[in-house]
Enzyme design. Sequence first.
Site, PDB file in Angstrom:
ATOM      1  N   LEU A 108       0.986  -1.287   0.253  1.00 18.38           N
ATOM      2  CA  LEU A 108      -0.497   0.231  -0.140  1.00 18.38           C
ATOM      3  C   LEU A 108       0.735   1.310  -0.272  1.00 18.38           C
ATOM      4  CD1 LEU A 108      -2.976  -1.010   2.388  1.00 18.38           C
ATOM      5  CD2 LEU A 108      -2.255  -1.522   0.140  1.00 18.38           C
ATOM      6  N   GLY A 153       1.217  -5.181   1.313  1.00 21.79           N
ATOM      7  CA  GLY A 153      -0.434  -5.551  -0.226  1.00 21.79           C
ATOM      8  C   GLY A 153       0.636  -5.817  -1.072  1.00 21.79           C
ATOM      9  N   ASN A 177       4.650  -8.381   6.311  1.00 18.46           N
ATOM     10  CA  ASN A 177       5.319  -7.176   7.004  1.00 18.46           C
ATOM     11  C   ASN A 177       4.370  -6.583   7.633  1.00 18.46           C
ATOM     12  OD1 ASN A 177       5.461  -5.826   4.750  1.00 18.46           O
ATOM     13  ND2 ASN A 177       7.266  -4.427   5.451  1.00 18.46           N
ATOM     14  N   GLU A 178       2.979  -5.939   8.009  1.00 13.00           N
ATOM     15  CA  GLU A 178       2.473  -5.108   8.138  1.00 13.00           C
ATOM     16  C   GLU A 178       2.358  -5.191  10.053  1.00 13.00           C
ATOM     17  OE1 GLU A 178       0.868  -7.018   6.104  1.00 13.00           O
ATOM     18  OE2 GLU A 178      -0.775  -6.187   5.199  1.00 13.00           O
TER      19      GLU A 178
HETATM   20  C1  LIG Z   1      -8.544  -2.999  12.184  1.00  6.39           C
HETATM   21  C2  LIG Z   1      -8.437  -3.960  11.524  1.00  6.39           C
HETATM   22  C3  LIG Z   1      -9.492  -3.018   9.987  1.00  6.39           C
HETATM   23  C4  LIG Z   1      -8.639  -2.796   8.542  1.00  6.39           C
HETATM   24  C5  LIG Z   1      -6.823  -3.246   7.814  1.00  6.39           C
HETATM   25  C6  LIG Z   1      -6.166  -2.328   9.083  1.00  6.39           C
HETATM   26  C7  LIG Z   1      -4.809  -1.629   8.858  1.00  6.39           C
HETATM   27  C8  LIG Z   1      -4.649  -2.066   8.100  1.00  6.39           C
HETATM   28  C9  LIG Z   1      -3.669  -1.568   7.645  1.00  6.39           C
HETATM   29  C10 LIG Z   1      -3.102  -1.394   6.266  1.00  6.39           C
HETATM   30  C11 LIG Z   1      -2.012  -2.580   5.306  1.00  6.39           C
HETATM   31  C12 LIG Z   1      -1.366  -2.206   4.425  1.00  6.39           C
HETATM   32  C13 LIG Z   1      -0.395  -3.278   4.376  1.00  6.39           C
HETATM   33  C14 LIG Z   1       0.815  -3.164   3.269  1.00  6.39           C
HETATM   34  O1  LIG Z   1       1.143  -2.519   2.305  1.00  6.39           O
HETATM   35  S1  LIG Z   1       1.872  -1.728   4.307  1.00  6.39           S
HETATM   36  C15 LIG Z   1       2.666  -1.452   2.906  1.00  6.39           C
HETATM   37  C16 LIG Z   1       4.025  -1.844   3.892  1.00  6.39           C
HETATM   38  N1  LIG Z   1       4.724  -1.490   2.827  1.00  6.39           N
HETATM   39  C17 LIG Z   1       6.494  -1.977   3.268  1.00  6.39           C
HETATM   40  O2  LIG Z   1       6.508  -2.106   4.314  1.00  6.39           O
HETATM   41  C18 LIG Z   1       7.589  -1.386   1.700  1.00  6.39           C
HETATM   42  C19 LIG Z   1       8.396  -0.426   2.399  1.00  6.39           C
HETATM   43  N2  LIG Z   1       9.499  -0.449   1.498  1.00  6.39           N
HETATM   44  C20 LIG Z   1      10.533  -1.044   1.520  1.00  6.39           C
HETATM   45  O3  LIG Z   1      10.743  -1.666   1.438  1.00  6.39           O
HETATM   46  C21 LIG Z   1      11.243  -0.840  -0.103  1.00  6.39           C
HETATM   47  O4  LIG Z   1      11.232   0.384  -0.510  1.00  6.39           O
HETATM   48  C22 LIG Z   1      11.587  -1.604  -0.955  1.00  6.39           C
HETATM   49  C23 LIG Z   1      11.794  -3.022  -0.683  1.00  6.39           C
HETATM   50  C24 LIG Z   1       9.749  -2.273  -1.230  1.00  6.39           C
HETATM   51  C25 LIG Z   1      12.161  -1.059  -2.563  1.00  6.39           C
HETATM   52  O5  LIG Z   1      13.585  -0.579  -1.790  1.00  6.39           O
HETATM   53  P1  LIG Z   1      14.377   0.074  -2.361  1.00  6.39           P
HETATM   54  O6  LIG Z   1      15.887   0.119  -1.675  1.00  6.39           O
HETATM   55  O7  LIG Z   1      14.601   0.244  -3.737  1.00  6.39           O
HETATM   56  O8  LIG Z   1      13.773   1.853  -2.321  1.00  6.39           O
HETATM   57  P2  LIG Z   1      13.440   3.014  -1.519  1.00  6.39           P
HETATM   58  O9  LIG Z   1      14.911   3.807  -1.042  1.00  6.39           O
HETATM   59  O10 LIG Z   1      13.650   2.233  -0.352  1.00  6.39           O
HETATM   60  O11 LIG Z   1      12.279   3.628  -1.824  1.00  6.39           O
HETATM   61  C26 LIG Z   1      12.536   4.460  -2.550  1.00  6.39           C
HETATM   62  C27 LIG Z   1      11.283   5.588  -2.474  1.00  6.39           C
HETATM   63  O12 LIG Z   1      10.299   4.225  -2.289  1.00  6.39           O
HETATM   64  C28 LIG Z   1       9.547   4.785  -1.390  1.00  6.39           C
HETATM   65  N3  LIG Z   1       8.605   3.977  -0.689  1.00  6.39           N
HETATM   66  C29 LIG Z   1       8.903   2.683  -0.722  1.00  6.39           C
HETATM   67  N4  LIG Z   1       7.576   2.094  -0.302  1.00  6.39           N
HETATM   68  C30 LIG Z   1       6.623   2.833   0.082  1.00  6.39           C
HETATM   69  C31 LIG Z   1       5.704   2.702   0.484  1.00  6.39           C
HETATM   70  N5  LIG Z   1       4.691   1.565   0.258  1.00  6.39           N
HETATM   71  N6  LIG Z   1       4.542   3.583   0.092  1.00  6.39           N
HETATM   72  C32 LIG Z   1       5.457   4.954  -0.201  1.00  6.39           C
HETATM   73  N7  LIG Z   1       6.110   5.255  -0.818  1.00  6.39           N
HETATM   74  C33 LIG Z   1       7.907   4.469  -0.613  1.00  6.39           C
HETATM   75  C34 LIG Z   1      10.218   5.700  -0.390  1.00  6.39           C
HETATM   76  O13 LIG Z   1      10.101   6.575   0.927  1.00  6.39           O
HETATM   77  C35 LIG Z   1      11.746   5.385  -1.077  1.00  6.39           C
HETATM   78  O14 LIG Z   1      11.110   7.106  -1.592  1.00  6.39           O
HETATM   79  P3  LIG Z   1      11.792   8.177  -1.036  1.00  6.39           P
HETATM   80  O15 LIG Z   1      12.605   8.387  -3.308  1.00  6.39           O
HETATM   81  O16 LIG Z   1      13.278   8.916  -0.601  1.00  6.39           O
HETATM   82  O17 LIG Z   1      11.102   9.689  -1.439  1.00  6.39           O
END
Ligand SMILES: CC/C=C\C/C=C\C/C=C\C=C\CC(=O)SCCNC(=O)CCNC(=O)[C@H](O)C(C)(C)COP(=O)(O)OP(=O)(O)OC[C@H]1O[C@@H](n2cnc3c(N)ncnc32)[C@H](O)[C@@H]1OP(=O)(O)O
Length: 301
Positions: A108, A153, A177-178
């Site tokens: 997400l 997600g 990993n939430e």
């Molecule tokens: C009561 C219950 C009722 C309902 C349920 C309730 C709640 C549920 C709510 C939410 C559920 C969520 C599920 C999800 O999917 S949460 C998202 C989880 N994702 C992550 O943890 C991934 C995070 N990202 C990473 O680990 C890495 O970015 C990577 C491995 C995917 C890629 O690594 P890279 O080294 O290639 O790239 P980065 O330098 O880390 O990132 C580049 C750039 O992108 C931005 N970014 C990364 N991930 C996200 C994201 N998920 N959303 C927005 N932006 C993201 C990162 O900040 C960098 O930005 P800048 O270029 O520095 O600006």
Amino acid sequence: MALMAGLRVPARALLRSGCWLRGAALAGAEAAAGLGAGVRRFGSQRVLVEPDPAAGVAVVKLKSPPVNSLSLELLTELVISLEKLDNDKTFRGIVLTSDLCGVFSAGLDLTELCGRSPAHYAEYWRALQELWLRLYLSGLVSVAAVNGASPAGGCLLCLSCDYRVLADSPSCVIGPNETRLGIVAPFWFKDCMVNTVGHRAAEQALQLGTLFPPAEALRVGLVDQVVPEDQVQSTALAAMARWLAIPDHARQLTKSMMRKPTADRLAKHREADVQSFVSFVSRDSIQKALQTYLEKLKQKG
Ligand SMILES: CC/C=C\C/C=C\C/C=C\C=C\CC(=O)SCCNC(=O)CCNC(=O)[C@H](O)C(C)(C)COP(=O)(O)OP(=O)(O)OC[C@H]1O[C@@H](n2cnc3c(N)ncnc32)[C@H](O)[C@@H]1OP(=O)(O)O
């Protein structure tokens, strides 16, 4: 950061654009292989669809740099593409993959979950529900060619497909990993995990927020095959051929029999699920946790 045409473009995004150049070269190869003749790619800004009508298969590529995070726009465009393919009798299967290097989908888009209005959270969650229901119940065979990291997600997208092929690279982690972000996967994500890896493995992975490296993902049954990175798409297409050897009506009825009870749990309570998400994500403590996580991600970059 690099400066390009007056826009701040992260260096990582420029590096990843190497993949797009490779994509252009591949397009040439496809043309040479016959795909080019009269067959046109379609899709939208963030979703590229490469149809192979002769095979009845379309390769659907996520291309929302830098990390294919599931923004409202990407969710919407993906739903539209899937709907189009579902309704087109030419197609019997899709391969879902990423057009970016090293990332399938970062899950997400956390910027959609931070500092927005309750109305925005509700709109966003409805779009996510819509995508999940459409992909999970699609009559098309769906194979995920997971050519990069696929947390949370991103993992849900993969689990919604019928078959998963993961690239054998240490960066290609996949899992729910939430909890590590201080948030909770929705019950329908939990159900998908349980249906795929069984209750015990799902419970451990969900509570611990495990991101599995490829060999572990294969061992636990989260993915069906692990292959070298450059063989992910060809392996996905080979798997597709096996699934397409089965008559559609029999396979589709069986898929529905297996998946409808899970999908119905959400379909019957969609609005309650939206309200539950909105009230959860609006809490101060959750907003703080998400902000902190997002800042850490940005600092790392
Ligand atoms: C009561 C219950 C009722 C309902 C349920 C309730 C709640 C549920 C709510 C939410 C559920 C969520 C599920 C999800 O999917 S949460 C998202 C989880 N994702 C992550 O943890 C991934 C995070 N990202 C990473 O680990 C890495 O970015 C990577 C491995 C995917 C890629 O690594 P890279 O080294 O290639 O790239 P980065 O330098 O880390 O990132 C580049 C750039 O992108 C931005 N970014 C990364 N991930 C996200 C994201 N998920 N959303 C927005 N932006 C993201 C990162 O900040 C960098 O930005 P800048 O270029 O520095 O600006």
